[in-house]
Motif scaffolding. Structure first.
Motif, PDB file in Angstrom:
ATOM      1  N   GLU A  57       0.838  -1.208   0.000  1.00 17.00           N
ATOM      2  CA  GLU A  57       0.000   0.000   0.000  1.00 17.00           C
ATOM      3  C   GLU A  57       0.871   1.255   0.000  1.00 17.00           C
ATOM      4  O   GLU A  57       0.618   2.205  -0.743  1.00 17.00           O
ATOM      5  CB  GLU A  57      -0.914  -0.006   1.231  1.00 17.00           C
ATOM      6  CG  GLU A  57      -1.999  -1.053   1.209  1.00 17.00           C
ATOM      7  CD  GLU A  57      -3.125  -0.681   0.264  1.00 17.00           C
ATOM      8  OE1 GLU A  57      -3.417   0.515   0.119  1.00 17.00           O
ATOM      9  OE2 GLU A  57      -3.709  -1.595  -0.344  1.00 17.00           O
ATOM     10  N   ARG A  61       1.489   4.332  -3.024  1.00 17.91           N
ATOM     11  CA  ARG A  61       1.107   5.702  -2.667  1.00 17.91           C
ATOM     12  C   ARG A  61       2.309   6.637  -2.721  1.00 17.91           C
ATOM     13  O   ARG A  61       2.195   7.781  -3.192  1.00 17.91           O
ATOM     14  CB  ARG A  61       0.477   5.722  -1.274  1.00 17.91           C
ATOM     15  CG  ARG A  61      -0.845   5.006  -1.208  1.00 17.91           C
ATOM     16  CD  ARG A  61      -1.607   5.324   0.044  1.00 17.91           C
ATOM     17  NE  ARG A  61      -2.762   4.448   0.180  1.00 17.91           N
ATOM     18  CZ  ARG A  61      -3.768   4.683   1.008  1.00 17.91           C
ATOM     19  NH1 ARG A  61      -3.749   5.760   1.782  1.00 17.91           N
ATOM     20  NH2 ARG A  61      -4.781   3.843   1.094  1.00 17.91           N
ATOM     21  N   ILE A  99      -4.513   3.232   5.876  1.00 19.05           N
ATOM     22  CA  ILE A  99      -3.922   1.908   5.640  1.00 19.05           C
ATOM     23  C   ILE A  99      -4.020   1.095   6.925  1.00 19.05           C
ATOM     24  O   ILE A  99      -3.425   1.429   7.940  1.00 19.05           O
ATOM     25  CB  ILE A  99      -2.451   2.018   5.193  1.00 19.05           C
ATOM     26  CG1 ILE A  99      -2.358   2.793   3.872  1.00 19.05           C
ATOM     27  CG2 ILE A  99      -1.833   0.639   5.034  1.00 19.05           C
ATOM     28  CD1 ILE A  99      -0.938   2.993   3.381  1.00 19.05           C
TER      29      ILE A  99
END
Length: 210
Positions: A57, A61, A99
């Protein structure tokens, strides 16, 4: 002799009991060891899976943010109807608050740098606003220069963090440095160029802030 023979069954029984007890104790210890080993292995696998999930994740990003920073660096502006130069690209936002997972699986230094990034972004924008207040229209050259510098710094931080996470999790290499037109190259070149300029200005102007 008869007395001696009469003790044989007793010796055998005692020896058998000691042996049986020793084997049972050994088996118990081995089972306990293997249980602990399985639990430790399961915990390590769970931790690695958690780390990989959170890192995946974060990597995408961070790299998306870095690409947005490179777009800002490449932004030369465009004249509006009044002849004022305006930005054509908005800075990419970055957030990691949503997250899920146990963030404690991340190395402390990486966790710190990621959290720090969320503080450095508004700080960079504050520097840009201060320069803009002292800048002259219609070109806003100082503002654009400060904007490119601040976002080259932010972008390179994001690139380096993403690389560390990729190495930590044995992920494939990033495409951000695939060519001279890639985000990493754009950010690095701009940062080096601006650092040289600021170092020169610091020598010539004692009060110049790097």
């Amino acid at each position: 002799m008869a007395d001696g023979i009469s003790w044989v069954p007793l010796y055998s029984a005692l020896a058998g009991g000691v042996l049986t007890g020793g084997v049972a104790l050994l088996v118990s210890k081995l089972n306990h060891h293997y249980t602990l080993d399985r639990e430790a292995k399961a915990a390590a696998e769970k931790r690695q899976a958690e780390l990989y999930f959170i890192s995946t994740e974060l990597v995408f990003r961070l790299e998306r943010f870095a690409q947005g920073c490179a777009d800002v660096v490449n932004d030369e502006g465009q004249e509006d109807e009044q002849g004022y130069t305006r930005t054509t690209t908005s800075a990419e936002s970055f957030s990691s608050d949503d997250i899920a997972g146990d963030w404690r699986v991340l190395p402390a230094t990486i966790l710190y740098r990621i959290r720090e990034l969320t503080v450095l972004i508004p700080e960079a924008n504050r520097y840009i606003r201060v320069i803009n207040e002292w800048d002259n229209p219609p070109d806003w050259q100082m503002t654009f220069r400060e904007r490119r510098y601040q976002y080259s710094r932010l972008g390179m931080r994001a690139v380096l963090l993403a690389k560390r996470l990729r190495r930590l999790n044995h992920m494939p290499s990033s495409r951000l440095d695939a060519s001279r037109w890639s985000a990493q190259h754009v950010l690095w070149q701009q940062w080096r160029k601006e650092r040289k300029f600021r170092a020169r200005m610091a020598r010539e102007v004692p009060d110049f802030d790097l």
